[in-house]
Design a protein around this motif. Structure first.
Motif, PDB file in Angstrom:
ATOM      1  N   VAL A   6       0.327  -1.498   0.153  1.00 53.99           N
ATOM      2  CA  VAL A   6       0.157  -0.466  -0.284  1.00 53.99           C
ATOM      3  C   VAL A   6       1.006   1.430   0.201  1.00 53.99           C
ATOM      4  CG1 VAL A   6      -2.004   0.940   1.252  1.00 53.99           C
ATOM      5  CG2 VAL A   6      -1.314  -1.355   0.974  1.00 53.99           C
ATOM      6  N   ASP A  28      -3.121   1.470  -3.248  1.00 50.30           N
ATOM      7  CA  ASP A  28      -3.705   2.918  -2.033  1.00 50.30           C
ATOM      8  C   ASP A  28      -5.399   3.391  -2.425  1.00 50.30           C
ATOM      9  OD1 ASP A  28      -1.558   5.184  -1.242  1.00 50.30           O
ATOM     10  OD2 ASP A  28      -3.413   5.762  -1.336  1.00 50.30           O
ATOM     11  N   ASP A  47      -8.947   0.294  -1.168  1.00 54.18           N
ATOM     12  CA  ASP A  47      -9.293   0.550  -0.552  1.00 54.18           C
ATOM     13  C   ASP A  47      -8.532  -0.696   0.790  1.00 54.18           C
ATOM     14  OD1 ASP A  47     -10.166   1.324   2.442  1.00 54.18           O
ATOM     15  OD2 ASP A  47     -12.015   2.760   2.519  1.00 54.18           O
ATOM     16  N   ARG A  64       3.890  -0.311   5.499  1.00 51.18           N
ATOM     17  CA  ARG A  64       4.049   0.467   6.070  1.00 51.18           C
ATOM     18  C   ARG A  64       4.030   1.702   6.180  1.00 51.18           C
ATOM     19  NH1 ARG A  64       9.923   2.015   3.167  1.00 51.18           N
ATOM     20  NH2 ARG A  64       9.032   3.110   1.970  1.00 51.18           N
TER      21      ARG A  64
HETATM   22  C1  LIG Z   1       2.525   7.207   4.722  1.00 51.58           C
HETATM   23  S1  LIG Z   1       1.787   6.778   3.479  1.00 51.58           S
HETATM   24  C2  LIG Z   1       2.507   5.118   3.500  1.00 51.58           C
HETATM   25  C3  LIG Z   1       3.197   5.028   2.065  1.00 51.58           C
HETATM   26  C4  LIG Z   1       4.343   4.198   2.368  1.00 51.58           C
HETATM   27  N1  LIG Z   1       3.696   2.074   3.026  1.00 51.58           N
HETATM   28  C5  LIG Z   1       5.656   3.776   1.789  1.00 51.58           C
HETATM   29  O1  LIG Z   1       5.645   3.656   3.154  1.00 51.58           O
HETATM   30  O2  LIG Z   1       5.921   4.534   0.939  1.00 51.58           O
HETATM   31  C6  LIG Z   1       0.395   5.808   3.790  1.00 51.58           C
HETATM   32  C7  LIG Z   1      -0.435   5.549   2.228  1.00 51.58           C
HETATM   33  O3  LIG Z   1      -1.664   5.349   3.153  1.00 51.58           O
HETATM   34  C8  LIG Z   1      -2.383   6.009   1.868  1.00 51.58           C
HETATM   35  N2  LIG Z   1      -4.214   5.014   2.208  1.00 51.58           N
HETATM   36  C9  LIG Z   1      -4.747   5.474   3.444  1.00 51.58           C
HETATM   37  N3  LIG Z   1      -5.162   4.969   4.284  1.00 51.58           N
HETATM   38  C10 LIG Z   1      -5.725   3.738   3.406  1.00 51.58           C
HETATM   39  C11 LIG Z   1      -6.863   2.871   2.859  1.00 51.58           C
HETATM   40  N4  LIG Z   1      -7.428   2.900   4.185  1.00 51.58           N
HETATM   41  N5  LIG Z   1      -6.392   1.858   2.119  1.00 51.58           N
HETATM   42  C12 LIG Z   1      -5.815   2.231   1.350  1.00 51.58           C
HETATM   43  N6  LIG Z   1      -4.506   3.201   1.268  1.00 51.58           N
HETATM   44  C13 LIG Z   1      -4.717   4.227   1.955  1.00 51.58           C
HETATM   45  C14 LIG Z   1      -2.614   7.014   2.170  1.00 51.58           C
HETATM   46  O4  LIG Z   1      -3.417   7.344   0.385  1.00 51.58           O
HETATM   47  C15 LIG Z   1      -1.436   7.289   2.030  1.00 51.58           C
HETATM   48  O5  LIG Z   1      -0.556   6.702   0.237  1.00 51.58           O
END
Ligand SMILES: C[S@@+](CC[C@H](N)C(=O)[O-])C[C@H]1O[C@@H](n2cnc3c(N)ncnc32)[C@H](O)[C@@H]1O
Length: 119
Positions: A6, A28, A47, A64
């Motif tokens: 994600v 994402d 989601d 992460r």
């Molecule tokens: C802090 S970033 C971390 C991104 C990645 N995992 C990394 O470590 O580089 C959090 C990400 O989770 C996504 N996100 C938030 N809620 C989510 C959900 N319910 N389902 C999928 N993605 C989600 C956000 O759009 C964002 O891009």
């Protein structure tokens, strides 16, 4: 090997480049991932709190920096475990909120106040 991840796509594209025999699926909520990615990497808008409907089991699932992303982590983690093939791995790299400090140096700081507001 099928591997979902994600987020922004950086981890997924790096992993796909490092392991060309893996099929990497990055997910994402929004399409913020890079346009040019290795041929064994693709992205889907999903989601993670919705029901997971991937048509194949995963060998490895990577999560992460998602500590603040879900209303409840338990159902998401259950979905991840259900989506693994037998013997597969689910890895979570994150922080525990609220953050704590081994001494008093956080007391009275704006950071401590922010943590209180984030509850
Ligand atoms: C802090 S970033 C971390 C991104 C990645 N995992 C990394 O470590 O580089 C959090 C990400 O989770 C996504 N996100 C938030 N809620 C989510 C959900 N319910 N389902 C999928 N993605 C989600 C956000 O759009 C964002 O891009």
């Amino acid at each position: 090997m099928h591997v979902p991840s994600v987020g922004t796509g950086m981890w997924a594209t790096d992993f796909a480049s490092t392991f060309p025999s893996a099929n990497v699926v990055g997910t994402d909520l929004s399409p913020i991932q890079p346009l040019y990615v290795p041929p064994n990497c693709r992205f889907e808008i999903e989601d993670a709190e919705d029901e997971w409907s991937f048509p194949y089991p995963f060998d490895y699932i990577h999560d992460r920096a998602l500590a603040t992303c879900f209303k409840d982590h338990a159902p998401v983690f259950q979905s991840a475990f259900n989506a693994l093939r037998s013997g597969g791995y689910f890895e979570v790299q994150g922080v525990v909120i609220p953050f704590r400090c081994i001494d008093d140096s956080m007391k009275g700081t704006a950071f401590e106040r922010w943590l209180g507001l984030a509850k």
